[in-house]
Design an enzyme around this catalytic site. Structure first.
Site: not given
Length: 267
Positions: A2, A58, A257
């Site tokens: 998230p 976050k 990534r």
């Protein structure tokens, strides 16, 4: 994981559900998900009223009536569900906060956590974070000043929480697609117009993500029609056609990534 839009969505929805509500009971299913002994956590959190819920990057911060805070970071795979026991998803629950017959379930906290901290300790946690990119004082000029000091790849820079707070792996790809810039470009190679486009793309994509409820697969509560409405332009769409130029989207690894972009219209 998230990111800013998902956590902002959680903040807004949970604010309507539990702001001003008293925590009637606490259950800990995984001790590693909290930062103090279980008995102490339960004793300090039980019967506390949640005064406010806020977001930083976050993280979510649940401020309790005694001034202490519950600091939530969902990390990879974490999510929440609010509802009655019979509505609970068939998943392992790491932490459960009860509000009478309704419960807030914290699920998938294998790497995530819910830490009990003082307000000063929360401030310490946030000391190294970069600016909030949707705040009014995050102007184009402020963004340009930050980026002038950077020399690394764009993808790596955007997800560096000490540079800009709240952008992660997925939305960095979305932002760069919208700005029509490759993720492996170096920050110091961008001209003024590209930096301006990048700034406006950050604003557009993150605000769109918030408006559409982020990309989370799991609803926060039964009947939740807000969470998870955002549809990706490029992220996790390898081999699919770019909606702008119809070229197939490709996936590469940048700084370990997974990264998705259009090889034709991003340059």
């Amino acid at each position: 994981m998230p990111e800013l839009p998902e956590m902002e969505t959680y903040k807004t929805l949970l604010g309507k559900l539990i702001n001003g509500q008293k925590i009637s009971d606490v259950e800990i299913g995984r001790e590693k998900s909290i930062n103090v002994p279980v008995d102490r956590f339960i004793a300090q959190v039980s019967n506390m009223t949640i005064k406010t819920i806020s977001r930083r990057a976050k993280y979510l911060i649940f401020q309790l009536q005694d001034g202490s805070c519950l600091l939530l970071h969902l990390m990879l795979g974490g999510w929440m569900f609010f509802g009655r026991e019979e509505e609970r998803p068939d998943r392992t629950v790491q932490v459960k906060l009860s509000f009478g017959e309704q419960h807030l379930y914290f699920i998938g906290l294998r790497l995530g956590y819910l830490h009990l901290l003082t307000s000063d300790e929360v401030k310490e946690e946030f000391e190294k974070l970069g600016p909030e990119v949707l705040e009014a004082d995050f102007t184009l000029e402020a963004f340009q000043q930050i980026m002038k000091k950077r020399k690394g790849m764009l993808k790596t820079t955007l997800i560096n929480q000490e540079v800009l707070a709240g952008i992660g792996n997925a939305y960095s790809d979305e932002i760069l697609w919208h700005a029509e810039i490759r993720p492996d470009r170096k920050v110091n190679e961008l001209d003024e117009q590209q930096l301006i486009r990048l700034y406006h793309s950050i604003q557009f994509i993150l605000n769109k993500g918030i408006k559409e409820g982020g990309y989370m697969d799991h609803p926060l509560f039964k009947g939740d029609s807000k969470t998870g409405g955002y549809q990706f332009y490029v992220y996790d769409r390898e081999g699919e056609a770019c909606t702008r130029c119809n070229t197939n989207i490709i996936k590469e690894e940048i700084s370990s990534r997974k990264t998705f972009y259009c090889p034709n219209c991003q340059n």
